[in-house]
Enzyme design. Structure first.
Site: not given
Ligand SMILES: *Cc1c(COP(=O)(O)O)cnc(C)c1O
Length: 431
Positions: A279-281, A318, A348, A377
């Site tokens: 998980p990232g986002r 974004r 600009c 991001y």
């Molecule tokens: C970007 C990415 C993630 C994270 O994605 P989210 O939408 O931010 O959870 C996980 N695994 C891989 C391989 C990615 O490229």
């Protein structure tokens, strides 16, 4: 839920008024909440760990979403691993105290030098995305006397994600190999004495707000695990990627981590697999805001009203890149009927428009606004376009805050660019 709320009459991060941070650090600036980071990590982890078919999940936080060392350290202290896509990200994860064995190395274009670095660092898994990469890794591992745990990244040909640029799981996307190719590649990896194929990986996109595509992809992965096992190949791990969406709009409610965990348990639970998640986002997006100040309100005779901020597309790309929506909130609520503003930055180009005709209360020069849900991001994609200093980052914890990436000075920015020797001494121009 997050920890950006009104305290008294103004917006605060935990117990710190955002205006106080703007005063101390200047604007624009990213502000992150430790409590929100911790809460999101725990909710995600606990939802998965609560499912007996899943067991203890390996949560490899996707470093690219927000790679600030203080953010990584906060998550590492909770037990997070890291999903990395470059040597730089591996270095960050290690510097933040993530144990090497909890690090996954992903990406379609790992260089020989990066693979060697990952092997020497002892990362826990390398996700291989193509046949040539498998060859390269096998050769480098043999040369260095290593036998890394390898997963094959599968592209299940399932469309998902909030925007075409962040969908990664369709056959035409550059990521991974087809299911048929994965079977072949896995068998190939098993023949290499310098590789230890342990499992499969997939990641079909980002900002996914519907479980159906994830469920479809996981079902295909399950089938593949069963076929490989049927062919006598051991499969111990399944890396299910990231992608779970977050609410950027008040109206859309993405699936909760609990829904996601239940679906995952039903799709791929009970197979005796170690399940990994990236998980990232969902961990960081709502843990951060971009704080900006109004430079001017420019009302045109044609009725257009531009809200010109000191933040721009180079600080938060974004909206320009993905047509993304960010809620914009005045830090000190202003009374009056909402007006439609085109919210823009000073860069600009017309792409430097955060939003058109956004209804906001009447604002004035000097007012502070916060772009909500900017923790993922955001700062990681910032640049110095237009020679604007890289936006600083601030971490809040209860009543305290600290600058965790400082704004460079103009002197530092210019000093990075030495003149070529033939330009260094003054010389008259040719006749
Ligand atoms: C970007 C990415 C993630 C994270 O994605 P989210 O939408 O931010 O959870 C996980 N695994 C891989 C391989 C990615 O490229």
């Amino acid at each position: 839920m997050n920890h950006f709320d009104l305290k008294g009459s103004e917006l605060a991060c935990e117990e710190v008024p955002l205006a106080r941070i703007a005063e101390a650090v200047g604007t624009p600036a990213y502000v992150y909440s430790s409590a929100t980071l911790e809460r999101h990590y725990r909710v995600f982890h606990d939802a998965l760990a609560a499912c007996p078919e899943i067991g203890e999940p390996w949560i490899a936080y996707a470093v690219k979403a927000n790679s600030n060392l203080a953010v990584l350290t906060t998550l590492a202290r909770l037990g997070a691993g890291a999903d990395t896509v470059s040597e730089g990200e591996i270095r960050r994860a290690l510097a933040a105290g993530v144990p090497a064995e909890k690090i996954v190395f992903s990406g379609v274009g790992k260089t020989a030098a990066e693979l060697a670095f990952a092997l020497d660092s002892g990362v826990g898994e390398i996700n291989v995305e193509s046949a040539p990469e498998l060859e390269l890794l096998a050769a480098i591992a043999a040369e260095r006397g290593r036998r890394p745990a390898v997963a094959v990244r599968v592209n299940p040909n399932v469309g998902a994600g909030g925007h075409r640029k962040i969908a990664t799981g369709k056959a035409e996307d550059k990521f991974g190999v087809s299911i048929a190719e994965a079977e072949r590649l896995y068998a190939e990896a098993a023949k290499r004495t310098s590789l230890r194929p342990v499992g499969l990986a997939c990641h079909i996109g980002s900002q996914i707000t519907d479980l159906a595509p994830l469920e479809a992809a996981f079902g295909l992965m399950r089938g593949l695990v069963e076929r490989l096992r049927g062919a006598g190949l051991p499969v111990e791990r399944l890396d299910l990627g990231g992608g779970l969406g977050v609410p950027y709009f008040n109206q859309s409610d993405p699936p909760s981590p609990a829904d996601y965990a239940r679906m995952t348990a039903a799709s791929v639970g009970g197979l005796g697999l170690r399940l990994a998640f990236e998980p990232g986002r969902v961990i960081v997006a709502n843990a951060g805001v971009l704080l900006a100040r109004v430079i001017h309100v420019h009302a045109r005779p044609d009725g257009r009203r531009f809200l010109v901020l000191d933040a721009a597309m180079n600080d938060l790309i974004r909206p320009a890149m993905y047509d993304a929506y960010h809620d914009i909130r005045p830090v000190k609520p202003r009374a009056g009927e909402a007006l439609a503003y085109d919210v823009v930055g000073p860069v600009c180009e017309t792409g430097d428009t955060f939003s058109r005709a956004r209804p906001l209360p009447p604002l004035e020069a000097g007012d502070l606004v916060a772009f909500m849900s900017a923790g993922a991001y955001g700062a990681v994609m910032a640049s110095e376009y237009n020679t604007r200093p890289l936006v600083p980052e601030v971490l809040v914890r209860a009543g305290e805050f600290a600058v965790v990436r400082r704004r460079p000075t103009y002197e530092e920015m210019l000093a990075r660019e030495p003149l070529a020797p033939w330009l260094a001494s003054p010389r008259s121009s040719r006749p």
